[in-house]
Design an enzyme around this catalytic site. Structure first.
Site, PDB file in Angstrom:
ATOM      1  N   ASP A 135      17.530 130.785  76.008  1.00  0.00           N
ATOM      2  CA  ASP A 135      18.233 129.499  75.993  1.00  0.00           C
ATOM      3  C   ASP A 135      17.355 128.493  76.737  1.00  0.00           C
ATOM      4  OD1 ASP A 135      19.735 127.294  76.444  1.00  0.00           O
ATOM      5  OD2 ASP A 135      21.493 128.340  77.243  1.00  0.00           O
ATOM      6  N   ASP A 194     -36.163 107.566  46.950  1.00  0.00           N
ATOM      7  CA  ASP A 194     -35.008 107.139  47.759  1.00  0.00           C
ATOM      8  C   ASP A 194     -34.704 105.660  47.513  1.00  0.00           C
ATOM      9  OD1 ASP A 194     -33.309 106.823  50.363  1.00  0.00           O
ATOM     10  OD2 ASP A 194     -33.749 108.964  50.286  1.00  0.00           O
ATOM     11  N   TRP A 240     -26.895 111.398  46.633  1.00  0.00           N
ATOM     12  CA  TRP A 240     -25.738 110.482  46.530  1.00  0.00           C
ATOM     13  C   TRP A 240     -25.355 110.046  47.943  1.00  0.00           C
ATOM     14  CZ3 TRP A 240     -21.812 111.035  42.148  1.00  0.00           C
ATOM     15  CH2 TRP A 240     -20.702 110.199  42.337  1.00  0.00           C
ATOM     16  N   ASP A 241     -25.669 108.807  48.257  1.00  0.00           N
ATOM     17  CA  ASP A 241     -25.501 108.322  49.632  1.00  0.00           C
ATOM     18  C   ASP A 241     -24.202 107.526  49.779  1.00  0.00           C
ATOM     19  OD1 ASP A 241     -26.238 107.865  52.254  1.00  0.00           O
ATOM     20  OD2 ASP A 241     -28.196 107.021  51.777  1.00  0.00           O
ATOM     21  N   ASP A 255     -29.522 111.776  59.615  1.00  0.00           N
ATOM     22  CA  ASP A 255     -30.659 110.853  59.528  1.00  0.00           C
ATOM     23  C   ASP A 255     -31.619 111.084  60.687  1.00  0.00           C
ATOM     24  OD1 ASP A 255     -30.147 109.617  57.182  1.00  0.00           O
ATOM     25  OD2 ASP A 255     -29.269 107.803  58.033  1.00  0.00           O
TER      26      ASP A 255
HETATM   27  C1  DGJ Z   1     -29.169 106.787  54.650  1.00  0.00           C
HETATM   28  C2  DGJ Z   1     -29.716 108.140  54.297  1.00  0.00           C
HETATM   29  O1  DGJ Z   1     -29.167 109.113  55.108  1.00  0.00           O
HETATM   30  C3  DGJ Z   1     -31.231 108.080  54.375  1.00  0.00           C
HETATM   31  O2  DGJ Z   1     -31.773 109.350  54.182  1.00  0.00           O
HETATM   32  C4  DGJ Z   1     -31.713 107.114  53.345  1.00  0.00           C
HETATM   33  O3  DGJ Z   1     -31.407 107.592  52.073  1.00  0.00           O
HETATM   34  C5  DGJ Z   1     -31.086 105.751  53.577  1.00  0.00           C
HETATM   35  N1  DGJ Z   1     -29.668 105.828  53.699  1.00  0.00           N
HETATM   36  C6  DGJ Z   1     -31.445 104.807  52.470  1.00  0.00           C
HETATM   37  O4  DGJ Z   1     -30.806 103.612  52.572  1.00  0.00           O
END
Ligand code: DGJ
Length: 730
Positions: free
Chosen positions: A53, A366, A477-478, A548
């Site tokens: 309880d 890139d 693809w960023d 990065d």
């Molecule tokens: C961020 C990415 O992580 C980098 O490797 C590079 O592709 C830049 N953008 C480009 O603008």
């Protein structure tokens, strides 16, 4: 069968190779959680619970005379709201009559062969191995909503997946305000939490803290799973180590806004609730409609190493899909850190020629290749090659690169638009921005409103157009900003709370359509490095740019943190220039090679500027990576030390799946004068097998695992070493 239901006790038992998960339908129909942990035979774990309880913890009406029965202290599978369980809740909704409470009781269940799928969302899949699904349906009679709880049991892999479906079985609209994927309770014990926080250029830094009383929240509202808080947590026994101790992994398979709440409550119980973040979430659930939550991937393991192995195997075999799932990942050269936006065909070809000479297999062009893209202020949205930089067009460049014997990959950032672009000029309402408000800018770009069908169609046609027109076998693809100013012109005001999730439903649809139509294209996920490194993205992009930050010493820590959840094959890792562009640190080429080889390997520097000596070393690195890739990608990782301030080196080991080969790595992160010999105990070898160690000596596996290995003295700037351990008694 890994799922059992005992009719007499109304208990469900889900069994995996080493684990067991139990719940039961109690006398009022609530679905109580009983146990998740190592196997306990046939025992019904109800015996472990006694109810007291608790004064201010109230009692359901049907149990009003039993003050010890309270939802506020009961372990549950998916919690009610507004009816007296005051801890973090799995769901919240409001109804036509203005009420905001519901309690869910058992209605029925089904046990199915194979793994359930989730409409519109990525989920773990089976490959025909033994997998079963349990679906338990709960119902709130007054509010007229049903919840289906899905459990996928991957017995061999020691994995249980969970997801929920909320169904409006009434005749009025229901507004969902929170719809988590699951609730997991650890009613007893003393626990730590490990989570993986960070920032741009320093993702997934592990942090382990004891759970305090209150609620720990791991959250992202950035419109992406984020650099800041990965949607993955570990709750482990306070004494747990790499090798032993109860460890629970909770991984959300979702790339958008997420929230994990871990509450240590007044009675020392721990409740974990995870799913789409409820901040600014509001979903209109029409009569007859369902809402599906993202999936959660759970594992329970003895020690952190085993926990990582469970995830690594599952992600490689049951999450990643397509042509590149298990195959060799091409060694690539990316021009970003070599040229940034300063691209010329001549420069690109000079790098590509060198790359071919060194054994590299693929060239990735890139950012900066398209019209009006001379810096990061313009051009996003118009995916038309810049003929000033590429006089023979993109097609001309690709032909020349292919003629060298290299495959070609292309960078795109499809979800974004610059105001200075033809796309924006034509469709300003396709960008996310709140009415009458200047939008928050980031990298001077805006996010396209992918919740709109027209945007989805446009992106599909544009990307498919590029892939049809050119010989592209790799797409990076960023996604380079967080999503703010979330607002869609295609939804009425009460439904704006749906936009952030609808964005991801359409992103997954887009990826799904593209990967099905172009199965020969390898997709690399990226979001300013590793800002969207999650199991949702891995269902479409088998590898993700990890950060990065390409400084190998920083990378060690980033890759170390990443390794708790994600296997090496998913981690894009490149050798870049020294001094490093992000930190200014100088490191030897050999150290950069050793660190990048613990991932999907590549280069990101101007190869045409290197000395003959460096080129010869790179040629050897490429050869070596190809030899080590099967061990690193299919083998098991053992973290032999930690990274961070408390150690002056990091050492880790990969052991091949057949245990006939291992590679031991060390990087000295803080060279010390007159240091003690660096000694590690190897793991995962066959105790009785005889191994040759770097052509230095021979001994058996148990000697290496008990007696260990002492590294030679390593001096200079951040030295590294790899030790080959090869079985010779076969
Ligand atoms: C961020 C990415 O992580 C980098 O490797 C590079 O592709 C830049 N953008 C480009 O603008």
């Amino acid at each position: 069968m890994s799922i059992r239901f005992d009719e007499s006790t109304k208990a469900f038992t889900l069994e995996t190779k080493t684990g067991c998960y139990q719940m039961k339908v109690d006398e009022l129909g609530y679905l109580q959680h009983l146990y998740y942990g190592p196997k306990v035979g046939q025992t019904n774990m109800s015996y472990a619970f006694r109810t007291y309880d608790h004064g201010f913890s109230g009692n359901p009406y049907d149990m009003r005379l039993n003050r010890a029965y309270s939802l506020d202290s009961m372990a549950q599978e998916y919690t009610s709201f507004g009816v007296g369980d005051f801890r973090v809740t799995s769901i919240r909704a409001s109804f036509a009559d203005g009420s905001r409470c519901a309690e869910f009781r058992y209605e029925s269940h089904e046990i199915l062969d194979g793994k359930y799928a989730i409409p519109g969302l990525p989920s773990v899949y089976d490959n025909g191995e033994e997998v079963h699904t349990l679906v338990v349906t709960l119902k709130d009679i007054a509010a007229n909503i049903k919840i289906k709880l899905y459990y996928g049991v991957f017995a061999e892999q020691d994995i249980i997946t969970r997801a929920a479906e909320i169904f409006n079985s009434g005749s009025d609209i229901v507004w969902l305000r929170k719809a988590s994927s699951m609730c997991l309770e650890l009613p007893f014990g003393k626990w730590d939490m490990m989570h993986f926080h960070g920032r741009h250029c320093m993702e997934r830094q592990p942090e382990r803290v004891p759970l305090f009383h209150g609620i720990h929240t791991i959250v992202s509202g950035r419109g992406m799973s984020s650099h800041q808080h990965n949607p993955f947590v570990i709750v482990c026994d306070r004494e747990a180590t790499e090798d032993a101790g109860a460890c629970y992994g909770v991984m959300l398979m979702y790339s958008g806004n997420h929230k994990t709440e871990i509450e240590r409550d007044q009675f020392e119980g721990v409740r974990i609730v995870t799913g789409i973040s409820d901040d600014r979430f509001r979903w209109e659930l029409k009569p007859g409609a369902s809402f599906h939550t993202p999936e959660v991937i759970l594992t329970c393991a003895n020690g952190l190493t085993q926990l990582s192995h469970n995830y690594h195997r599952l992600i490689r075999h049951n999450v990643v899909r397509g042509t590149y799932k298990l195959s060799h990942r091409p060694v690539l050269i990316n021009n970003w850190e070599a040229t940034y936006f300063d691209i010329t065909e001549e420069k690109i070809l000079s790098i590509a020629e060198k790359a071919k000479e060194l054994g590299i297999e693929l060239f990735v062009l890139d950012d900066g290749w398209f019209k009006n893209r001379n810096d990061d202020n313009a051009g996003l949205g118009d995916w038309i090659p810049d003929t000033n930089k590429l006089p023979n067009g993109l097609g001309g460049l690709i032909k020349k690169i292919n003629a060298l014997g290299l495959r070609f990959g292309l960078w795109i950032e499809p979800e974004m638009v610059n105001e200075d672009s033809d796309l924006y000029r034509a469709h300003p309402d396709w960008a996310m921005r709140a009415p009458n408000r200047a939008p928050m800018m980031s990298r001077n770009q805006l996010v396209l409103d992918l919740s709109r069908q027209e945007v989805l169609d446009y992106l599909y046609e544009t990307i498919a157009g590029l892939l049809e027109k050119y010989n592209i076998t790799y797409i990076k693809w960023d996604f380079n900003r967080s999503i703010s100013d979330v607002y869609s012109h295609s939804f009425p005001s009460p439904r704006q709370g749906e936009v952030a999730h609808r964005y991801y439903l359409n992103l997954y649809k887009l990826y799904d359509m593209l990967t099905k139509r172009f199965p020969h294209v390898l997709f690399e996920g990226c979001a300013g490095g590793g800002g969207r490194f999650d199991a949702g993205m891995l269902a479409y992009s088998p590898q993700i740019w990890c950060s990065d930050n390409t400084d190998p010493i920083s990378r060690l820590k980033i890759q170390y943190g990443t390794s708790f959840a994600y296997p090496a094959c998913t981690v894009c890792a490149h050798v870049s220039a020294s001094p490093n562009h992000q930190t200014g640190r100088k490191t030897p080429l050999s150290t950069r090679g050793v660190v990048a080889m613990s991932g999907s390997f590549g280069y990101e520097l101007d190869l045409s500027l290197l000395t003959d000596e460096d080129c010869a070393e790179i040629k050897e690195q490429v050869k070596r990576y190809k030899e080590l890739e099967p061990i690193v990608h299919d083998g098991k990782l053992y973290r032999l030390s930690q990274t961070g301030d408390s150690t002056h080196y990091y050492s880790w080991e990969y052991v091949s799946a057949d245990q006939n080969r291992a590679v031991l790595n060390i990087v000295v992160t803080n060279p010390l004068a007159n240091s003690a010999p660096v000694h590690v105990r190897l793991k995962g070898l066959l105790p009785d097998a005889v191994y040759r160690i770097n052509d230095e000596f021979e001994c058996n596996g148990s000697a290496l695992m008990i007696g260990g290995y002492t590294f030679p003295r390593l001096t200079g700037d951040y030295p590294a070493m790899q030790v080959d351990i090869i079985r010779i008694d076969r």
